[in-house]
Enzyme design. Structure first.
Site, PDB file in Angstrom:
ATOM      1  N   PHE A  75       0.849  -1.208   0.000  1.00 33.29           N
ATOM      2  CA  PHE A  75       0.000   0.000   0.000  1.00 33.29           C
ATOM      3  C   PHE A  75       0.875   1.245   0.000  1.00 33.29           C
ATOM      4  O   PHE A  75       1.823   1.325   0.772  1.00 33.29           O
ATOM      5  CB  PHE A  75      -0.901   0.031   1.250  1.00 33.29           C
ATOM      6  CG  PHE A  75      -2.092  -0.871   1.137  1.00 33.29           C
ATOM      7  CD1 PHE A  75      -3.232  -0.461   0.457  1.00 33.29           C
ATOM      8  CD2 PHE A  75      -2.057  -2.144   1.685  1.00 33.29           C
ATOM      9  CE1 PHE A  75      -4.320  -1.309   0.322  1.00 33.29           C
ATOM     10  CE2 PHE A  75      -3.140  -2.999   1.556  1.00 33.29           C
ATOM     11  CZ  PHE A  75      -4.277  -2.580   0.872  1.00 33.29           C
ATOM     12  N   HIS A  76       0.555   2.195  -0.848  1.00 31.30           N
ATOM     13  CA  HIS A  76       1.288   3.471  -0.788  1.00 31.30           C
ATOM     14  C   HIS A  76       0.516   4.652  -1.365  1.00 31.30           C
ATOM     15  O   HIS A  76       1.015   5.774  -1.357  1.00 31.30           O
ATOM     16  CB  HIS A  76       2.636   3.358  -1.516  1.00 31.30           C
ATOM     17  CG  HIS A  76       2.485   3.288  -3.008  1.00 31.30           C
ATOM     18  ND1 HIS A  76       2.185   2.125  -3.672  1.00 31.30           N
ATOM     19  CD2 HIS A  76       2.575   4.241  -3.956  1.00 31.30           C
ATOM     20  CE1 HIS A  76       2.094   2.366  -4.961  1.00 31.30           C
ATOM     21  NE2 HIS A  76       2.329   3.637  -5.166  1.00 31.30           N
ATOM     22  N   ARG A  77      -0.690   4.439  -1.901  1.00 28.68           N
ATOM     23  CA  ARG A  77      -1.430   5.560  -2.491  1.00 28.68           C
ATOM     24  C   ARG A  77      -1.798   6.562  -1.408  1.00 28.68           C
ATOM     25  O   ARG A  77      -2.335   6.171  -0.356  1.00 28.68           O
ATOM     26  CB  ARG A  77      -2.735   5.079  -3.164  1.00 28.68           C
ATOM     27  CG  ARG A  77      -2.508   4.131  -4.321  1.00 28.68           C
ATOM     28  CD  ARG A  77      -2.773   4.790  -5.671  1.00 28.68           C
ATOM     29  NE  ARG A  77      -1.588   5.355  -6.264  1.00 28.68           N
ATOM     30  CZ  ARG A  77      -0.714   4.692  -7.025  1.00 28.68           C
ATOM     31  NH1 ARG A  77      -0.854   3.421  -7.301  1.00 28.68           N
ATOM     32  NH2 ARG A  77       0.332   5.322  -7.517  1.00 28.68           N
TER      33      ARG A  77
END
Ligand code: UD1
Ligand code: UDP
Length: 371
Positions: free
Chosen positions: A210-212
């Site tokens: 996850f990184h958005r």
């Protein structure tokens, strides 16, 4: 005949999702006798596990230029890349600029080159999420409107460009270069020992990324995702290489303790391409918000739950194994996928490991036509 001297092609590499796209093209162009590809690293990603490790995995040379821009606000990153890249172009003007994907330097270098009259090629053109709240969508729109050549991965991208009035002759569908990246390193990925290192059996674990900003920069959303992951980990062990943005937010929001205390979630630093793809290839399930991972899981026929309201890669949903899910629905959807209720995919057309060859051929044809 092209020119007595070789044509110089700048390939812009800025961040993790760029390196594996630039690599097959760099190697394909290096094998040509009419051009000389040079890698320009803008320095957006700089930790070894976000940058150098990918150069090593893909056997890429040191960049010809390193702009050293680093982190910053959107305007800082964009402006600083423009200033630094313009200096290089003024000193040593390339015949072509190739930009990839949708990160800030993709748009920044395109704007710089456009004003200097340097022809621009966009690799991975035409993708649209329709969501201008995503910084990447702005970069895609700006880059595609400026590009002289648009290399698309799939028919949806061609349609988006046609709808926006981009003339047909600028567009070549070359296919998805991410599959070239995988095929290029397949023997090393198959020989990789990361699974054994962690004692995982094939198809007995899930991989998480996850990184958005829309997921990780908001405490409530990130807390929901972490909560859901903890519940999923009661059904299957999870391995979670944490992006630096996400690690920062987890610490800032006080969520790291909860995550670290989950006995069935292994937290890692970001891992480089070969071990990452070795993990993905044998996973039972992927939970992600990554662009590239949606494509890789479709190619490898692995169920992928993408925690986003939209995707610029709709073909992974219509033809592949991808499903868009809300943060609060992760457990329910994971349960379904683990019980075998998921859509088997097929490899989209031209996702065949030959995209870089088609790109090189197209650029040669266009260079000859321009003489
Ligand atoms: C960027 C891209 C995004 C892409 C992602 C892939 C833009 C607008 N965003 O997002 O499209 O999906 O890369 O990973 O271009 N940091 C480090 N070490 C690094 C790099 C970053 O610690 O090597 C930290 C810094 O604190 C930085 C933060 O991560 O402020 C975010 O980095 P940034 O490059 O701004 O955006 P990403 O979230 O990585
Ligand atoms: N990736 C990797 N290690 C990781 C996470 C991702 O090697 O720990 C690779 C993977 O191939 C993925 C690519 O990096 O497709 C780009 O991923 P990222 O999620 O950073 O960017 P995005 O595609 O969302 O822009």
């Amino acid at each position: 005949m092209i020119k007595p001297e070789l044509l110089t092609i700048h390939l812009i590499a800025a961040a993790r999702p760029n390196f594996m796209k630039v690599a097959p093209l760099f190697h394909a162009l290096s094998a040509e006798d009419w051009c000389r590809p040079l890698i320009i690293h803008t320095g957006q990603h700089y930790d070894a596990n976000m940058s150098d490790d990918f150069f090593r995995d893909f056997n890429l040379p040191e960049p010809a230029y390193h702009l050293g821009i680093g982190s910053g606000s959107h305007a800082e990153q964009t402006g600083n890349v423009m200033i630094a890249y313009e200096k290089i172009c003024l000193k040593s003007r390339p015949d072509w600029l190739v930009v990839v994907g949708d990160v800030n330097p993709t748009a920044a270098c395109s704007m710089t080159a456009a004003k200097l009259g340097i022809p621009i090629v966009h690799l991975e053109a035409g993708l649209r999420s329709g969501d201008r709240g995503m910084p990447e969508e702005i970069n895609r729109l700006v880059t595609d409107v400026l590009a002289d050549v648009l290399w698309t991965p799939s028919p949806d991208a061609d349609k988006n460009l046609a709808r926006e009035g981009i003339s047909q002759e600028k567009i070549t569908r070359i296919g998805n270069i991410m599959m070239d990246s995988f095929e290029l390193l397949k023997p090393q990925i198959e020989a990789d020992k990361t699974l054994e290192k962690y004692g995982y059996k094939k198809h007995s674990y899930g991989v998480v990324t996850f990184h958005r900003p829309s997921n990780v920069d908001h405490m409530k959303v990130l807390a929901t995702i972490i909560d859901q992951l903890c519940h999923v980990s009661e059904m299957i062990q999870l391995i979670f290489p944490i992006h630096p943005r996400t690690r920062q937010r987890l610490n800032e929001f006080g969520l790291m303790e909860r995550l670290a205390a989950a006995p069935n979630i292994r937290l890692l630093e970001p891992v480089s391409y070969i071990p990452f793809m070795a993990l993905v290839k044998s996973a039972k399930l992927i939970l992600t918000d990554s662009g590239g991972v949606q494509e890789e899981t479709t190619y490898l026929d692995i169920p992928c739950l993408t925690v986003r309201p939209n995707t610029e890669r709709p073909i992974t949903v219509t033809e592949g194994t991808n499903k868009l899910v809300k943060p609060e629905a992760v457990v329910t959807e994971a349960q379904k996928a683990l019980s075998g209720d998921w859509q088997r995919g097929k490899k989209p057309d031209l996702w065949d490991g030959q995209a870089a060859k088609r790109a090189a051929r197209d650029l040669k044809r266009r260079s000859l036509a321009a003489q």
